[in-house]
Scaffold this motif. Structure first.
Motif, PDB file in Angstrom:
ATOM      1  N   MET A   1       0.850  -1.165   0.000  1.00 66.20           N
ATOM      2  CA  MET A   1       0.000   0.000   0.000  1.00 66.20           C
ATOM      3  C   MET A   1       0.901   1.234   0.000  1.00 66.20           C
ATOM      4  O   MET A   1       1.857   1.313   0.747  1.00 66.20           O
ATOM      5  N   SER A   2       0.571   2.180  -0.846  1.00 67.22           N
ATOM      6  CA  SER A   2       1.356   3.413  -0.913  1.00 67.22           C
ATOM      7  C   SER A   2       1.029   4.310   0.281  1.00 67.22           C
ATOM      8  O   SER A   2      -0.029   4.187   0.903  1.00 67.22           O
ATOM      9  N   GLY A   3       1.944   5.212   0.580  1.00 65.78           N
ATOM     10  CA  GLY A   3       1.711   6.167   1.648  1.00 65.78           C
ATOM     11  C   GLY A   3       0.485   7.028   1.390  1.00 65.78           C
ATOM     12  O   GLY A   3      -0.302   7.311   2.292  1.00 65.78           O
ATOM     13  N   GLU A   4       0.304   7.422   0.147  1.00 64.95           N
ATOM     14  CA  GLU A   4      -0.850   8.248  -0.216  1.00 64.95           C
ATOM     15  C   GLU A   4      -2.156   7.482   0.011  1.00 64.95           C
ATOM     16  O   GLU A   4      -3.114   8.023   0.564  1.00 64.95           O
ATOM     17  N   PHE A   5      -2.185   6.205  -0.386  1.00 65.68           N
ATOM     18  CA  PHE A   5      -3.388   5.392  -0.179  1.00 65.68           C
ATOM     19  C   PHE A   5      -3.651   5.212   1.313  1.00 65.68           C
ATOM     20  O   PHE A   5      -4.799   5.292   1.764  1.00 65.68           O
ATOM     21  N   LEU A   6      -2.592   4.988   2.085  1.00 64.82           N
ATOM     22  CA  LEU A   6      -2.749   4.828   3.530  1.00 64.82           C
ATOM     23  C   LEU A   6      -3.372   6.071   4.151  1.00 64.82           C
ATOM     24  O   LEU A   6      -4.275   5.969   4.975  1.00 64.82           O
ATOM     25  N   LEU A   7      -2.921   7.249   3.745  1.00 67.44           N
ATOM     26  CA  LEU A   7      -3.481   8.481   4.296  1.00 67.44           C
ATOM     27  C   LEU A   7      -4.944   8.674   3.882  1.00 67.44           C
ATOM     28  O   LEU A   7      -5.753   9.144   4.685  1.00 67.44           O
ATOM     29  N   LYS A   8      -5.288   8.288   2.658  1.00 69.42           N
ATOM     30  CA  LYS A   8      -6.690   8.359   2.237  1.00 69.42           C
ATOM     31  C   LYS A   8      -7.544   7.404   3.059  1.00 69.42           C
ATOM     32  O   LYS A   8      -8.641   7.759   3.501  1.00 69.42           O
ATOM     33  N   LEU A   9      -7.033   6.201   3.290  1.00 68.90           N
ATOM     34  CA  LEU A   9      -7.754   5.232   4.100  1.00 68.90           C
ATOM     35  C   LEU A   9      -7.874   5.718   5.540  1.00 68.90           C
ATOM     36  O   LEU A   9      -8.931   5.583   6.164  1.00 68.90           O
ATOM     37  N   ALA A  10      -6.823   6.340   6.051  1.00 70.28           N
ATOM     38  CA  ALA A  10      -6.868   6.903   7.412  1.00 70.28           C
ATOM     39  C   ALA A  10      -7.927   7.997   7.498  1.00 70.28           C
ATOM     40  O   ALA A  10      -8.670   8.075   8.478  1.00 70.28           O
ATOM     41  N   ALA A  11      -8.014   8.833   6.475  1.00 69.22           N
ATOM     42  CA  ALA A  11      -9.024   9.906   6.466  1.00 69.22           C
ATOM     43  C   ALA A  11     -10.435   9.327   6.433  1.00 69.22           C
ATOM     44  O   ALA A  11     -11.332   9.814   7.134  1.00 69.22           O
ATOM     45  N   GLU A  12     -10.642   8.274   5.647  1.00 67.57           N
ATOM     46  CA  GLU A  12     -11.955   7.627   5.604  1.00 67.57           C
ATOM     47  C   GLU A  12     -12.305   7.011   6.961  1.00 67.57           C
ATOM     48  O   GLU A  12     -13.437   7.147   7.447  1.00 67.57           O
ATOM     49  N   ILE A  53      -1.074   6.710  20.436  1.00 66.18           N
ATOM     50  CA  ILE A  53      -0.023   6.616  19.422  1.00 66.18           C
ATOM     51  C   ILE A  53       1.112   5.745  19.950  1.00 66.18           C
ATOM     52  O   ILE A  53       1.627   4.870  19.249  1.00 66.18           O
ATOM     53  N   ASP A  54       1.490   5.960  21.212  1.00 62.83           N
ATOM     54  CA  ASP A  54       2.578   5.184  21.801  1.00 62.83           C
ATOM     55  C   ASP A  54       2.234   3.698  21.876  1.00 62.83           C
ATOM     56  O   ASP A  54       3.088   2.838  21.634  1.00 62.83           O
ATOM     57  N   LEU A  55       0.980   3.374  22.194  1.00 65.53           N
ATOM     58  CA  LEU A  55       0.541   1.980  22.196  1.00 65.53           C
ATOM     59  C   LEU A  55       0.766   1.353  20.826  1.00 65.53           C
ATOM     60  O   LEU A  55       1.306   0.245  20.705  1.00 65.53           O
ATOM     61  N   LYS A  56       0.360   2.060  19.786  1.00 64.89           N
ATOM     62  CA  LYS A  56       0.527   1.540  18.434  1.00 64.89           C
ATOM     63  C   LYS A  56       2.006   1.430  18.062  1.00 64.89           C
ATOM     64  O   LYS A  56       2.415   0.491  17.373  1.00 64.89           O
ATOM     65  N   MET A  57       2.822   2.380  18.539  1.00 65.49           N
ATOM     66  CA  MET A  57       4.262   2.314  18.271  1.00 65.49           C
ATOM     67  C   MET A  57       4.882   1.092  18.955  1.00 65.49           C
ATOM     68  O   MET A  57       5.756   0.431  18.388  1.00 65.49           O
ATOM     69  N   ALA A  58       4.423   0.788  20.161  1.00 66.09           N
ATOM     70  CA  ALA A  58       4.921  -0.403  20.862  1.00 66.09           C
ATOM     71  C   ALA A  58       4.573  -1.661  20.071  1.00 66.09           C
ATOM     72  O   ALA A  58       5.394  -2.586  19.958  1.00 66.09           O
ATOM     73  N   ARG A  59       3.375  -1.704  19.517  1.00 64.38           N
ATOM     74  CA  ARG A  59       2.991  -2.849  18.697  1.00 64.38           C
ATOM     75  C   ARG A  59       3.823  -2.905  17.414  1.00 64.38           C
ATOM     76  O   ARG A  59       4.220  -3.983  16.969  1.00 64.38           O
ATOM     77  N   HIS A  62       7.167  -4.681  17.338  1.00 65.78           N
ATOM     78  CA  HIS A  62       7.170  -6.124  17.098  1.00 65.78           C
ATOM     79  C   HIS A  62       7.028  -6.464  15.623  1.00 65.78           C
ATOM     80  O   HIS A  62       7.533  -7.476  15.165  1.00 65.78           O
ATOM     81  N   ASP A  63       6.304  -5.626  14.889  1.00 63.18           N
ATOM     82  CA  ASP A  63       6.116  -5.833  13.455  1.00 63.18           C
ATOM     83  C   ASP A  63       5.901  -4.492  12.778  1.00 63.18           C
ATOM     84  O   ASP A  63       4.774  -4.004  12.680  1.00 63.18           O
ATOM     85  N   PRO A  64       6.982  -3.855  12.324  1.00 63.73           N
ATOM     86  CA  PRO A  64       6.868  -2.514  11.742  1.00 63.73           C
ATOM     87  C   PRO A  64       6.087  -2.469  10.429  1.00 63.73           C
ATOM     88  O   PRO A  64       5.798  -1.393   9.929  1.00 63.73           O
ATOM     89  N   ARG A  65       5.688  -3.610   9.900  1.00 58.27           N
ATOM     90  CA  ARG A  65       4.919  -3.643   8.662  1.00 58.27           C
ATOM     91  C   ARG A  65       3.431  -3.854   8.906  1.00 58.27           C
ATOM     92  O   ARG A  65       2.663  -3.962   7.959  1.00 58.27           O
ATOM     93  N   HIS A  66       3.010  -3.901  10.154  1.00 56.20           N
ATOM     94  CA  HIS A  66       1.608  -4.170  10.464  1.00 56.20           C
ATOM     95  C   HIS A  66       0.760  -2.970  10.035  1.00 56.20           C
ATOM     96  O   HIS A  66       0.725  -1.930  10.683  1.00 56.20           O
ATOM     97  N   ALA A  67       0.056  -3.134   8.922  1.00 49.72           N
ATOM     98  CA  ALA A  67      -0.653  -2.022   8.278  1.00 49.72           C
ATOM     99  C   ALA A  67      -1.722  -1.409   9.177  1.00 49.72           C
ATOM    100  O   ALA A  67      -1.903  -0.189   9.180  1.00 49.72           O
TER     101      ALA A  67
END
Length: 90
Positions: A1-12, A53-59, A62-67
């Motif tokens: 997934m591209s960064g641009e798509f991720l931001l669009k999905l985050a906005a939705e 945000i910190d909770l998600k960073m901790a996760r 363990h897996d920096p690719r977890h979308a």
């Protein structure tokens, strides 16, 4: 997934959560009040957003690719912006 798509999905996702739970400022103020009672110390809405945000960073440690966690970081960053600008007027 591209960064641009991720931001669009985050906005939705952000818009869906706003429709379900109300604006971030009110929601995070309410969470801060609950956490303040639970912890016995004053917690602010911006601290709630930063802790989420910190909770998600901790996760992600363990897996920096977890979308889903990456998406959540973007969403909580938007919440942080809203609570610090009290309603996202800026």
């Amino acid at each position: 997934m591209s960064g641009e798509f991720l931001l669009k999905l985050a906005a939705e996702t952000f818009a869906e959560r706003k429709a379900a739970y109300g604006n971030a400022s009110d929601l995070f103020d309410g969470i801060a009040k609950r956490w303040s009672m639970t912890l016995g110390t004053q917690v602010t809405a911006d601290q709630v957003a930063m802790c989420m945000i910190d909770l998600k960073m901790a996760r992600l440690a363990h897996d920096p690719r977890h979308a889903d966690s990456i998406l959540d970081v973007a969403g909580y960053a938007a919440c942080l912006h809203e609570v610090t600008s009290k309603g996202g007027q800026t």
